[in-house]
Design a protein around this motif. Structure first.
Motif, PDB file in Angstrom:
ATOM      1  N   LEU A  25       0.831  -1.208   0.000  1.00  0.00           N
ATOM      2  CA  LEU A  25       0.000   0.000   0.000  1.00  0.00           C
ATOM      3  C   LEU A  25       0.862   1.254   0.000  1.00  0.00           C
ATOM      4  CD1 LEU A  25      -2.891  -0.842   2.477  1.00  0.00           C
ATOM      5  CD2 LEU A  25      -3.061  -0.503   0.008  1.00  0.00           C
ATOM      6  N   ARG A  26       1.911   1.235   0.809  1.00  0.00           N
ATOM      7  CA  ARG A  26       2.814   2.398   0.869  1.00  0.00           C
ATOM      8  C   ARG A  26       3.435   2.646  -0.500  1.00  0.00           C
ATOM      9  NH1 ARG A  26       7.763   3.611   0.891  1.00  0.00           N
ATOM     10  NH2 ARG A  26       8.535   1.491   0.946  1.00  0.00           N
ATOM     11  N   ASN A  79       0.784   3.852  -3.139  1.00  0.00           N
ATOM     12  CA  ASN A  79       0.369   5.243  -2.952  1.00  0.00           C
ATOM     13  C   ASN A  79       1.488   6.238  -3.233  1.00  0.00           C
ATOM     14  OD1 ASN A  79      -2.446   5.128  -2.233  1.00  0.00           O
ATOM     15  ND2 ASN A  79      -1.794   4.097  -0.376  1.00  0.00           N
ATOM     16  N   LYS A  82      -4.510   3.229 -12.393  1.00  0.00           N
ATOM     17  CA  LYS A  82      -3.562   4.350 -12.309  1.00  0.00           C
ATOM     18  C   LYS A  82      -3.450   5.086 -13.641  1.00  0.00           C
ATOM     19  CE  LYS A  82      -0.734   4.845  -9.080  1.00  0.00           C
ATOM     20  NZ  LYS A  82       0.216   4.895  -8.006  1.00  0.00           N
ATOM     21  N   LYS A 104      -7.255  12.067  -8.663  1.00  0.00           N
ATOM     22  CA  LYS A 104      -6.382  11.575  -7.590  1.00  0.00           C
ATOM     23  C   LYS A 104      -6.905  10.224  -7.126  1.00  0.00           C
ATOM     24  CE  LYS A 104      -5.139  16.140  -5.969  1.00  0.00           C
ATOM     25  NZ  LYS A 104      -5.153  17.080  -4.854  1.00  0.00           N
ATOM     26  N   GLN A 132      -6.223   7.027  -4.044  1.00  0.00           N
ATOM     27  CA  GLN A 132      -5.560   6.557  -2.829  1.00  0.00           C
ATOM     28  C   GLN A 132      -6.018   5.127  -2.593  1.00  0.00           C
ATOM     29  OE1 GLN A 132      -6.778   8.404   0.823  1.00  0.00           O
ATOM     30  NE2 GLN A 132      -4.929   7.769   1.862  1.00  0.00           N
ATOM     31  N   CYS A 175     -10.124   1.387  -2.798  1.00  0.00           N
ATOM     32  CA  CYS A 175      -9.632   2.327  -3.802  1.00  0.00           C
ATOM     33  C   CYS A 175     -10.521   3.562  -3.699  1.00  0.00           C
ATOM     34  CB  CYS A 175      -9.716   1.705  -5.189  1.00  0.00           C
ATOM     35  SG  CYS A 175      -9.246   2.804  -6.512  1.00  0.00           S
TER      36      CYS A 175
END
Length: 75
Positions: free
Chosen positions: A23-24, A27, A48, A57, A59, A70
């Motif tokens: 996830l890190r 993002n 994406k 945007k 996240q 999402c």
């Protein structure tokens, strides 16, 4: 942030989810899609690309039921 001029879409599933490290990285603004190892499909790359083309945007987070979330902010 002016929320009146944006539309938000959240997609939350109940799958097995992903690691906090993934996830890190996902993002991260500099994240580059890697060929699937069998756990994450082509769908993330497509999401994406669509987000980027529309200048929206996105996240990614842990889902409310243990899966994957999402969150898309559209203008």
């Amino acid at each position: 942030q002016d929320r009146k001029n944006h539309v938000f879409l959240e997609l939350d599933d109940t799958g097995k989810g992903v690691s906090k490290e993934f996830l890190r990285r996902l993002n991260s603004r500099n994240y580059e899609w890697e060929p699937s190892t069998g756990q994450h499909g082509l769908g993330l790359k497509i999401v994406k690309q669509v987000i980027s083309r529309h200048r929206w945007k996105v996240q990614f987070a842990e889902g409310s039921q243990g899966g994957f979330l999402c969150r898309i902010q559209m203008r």
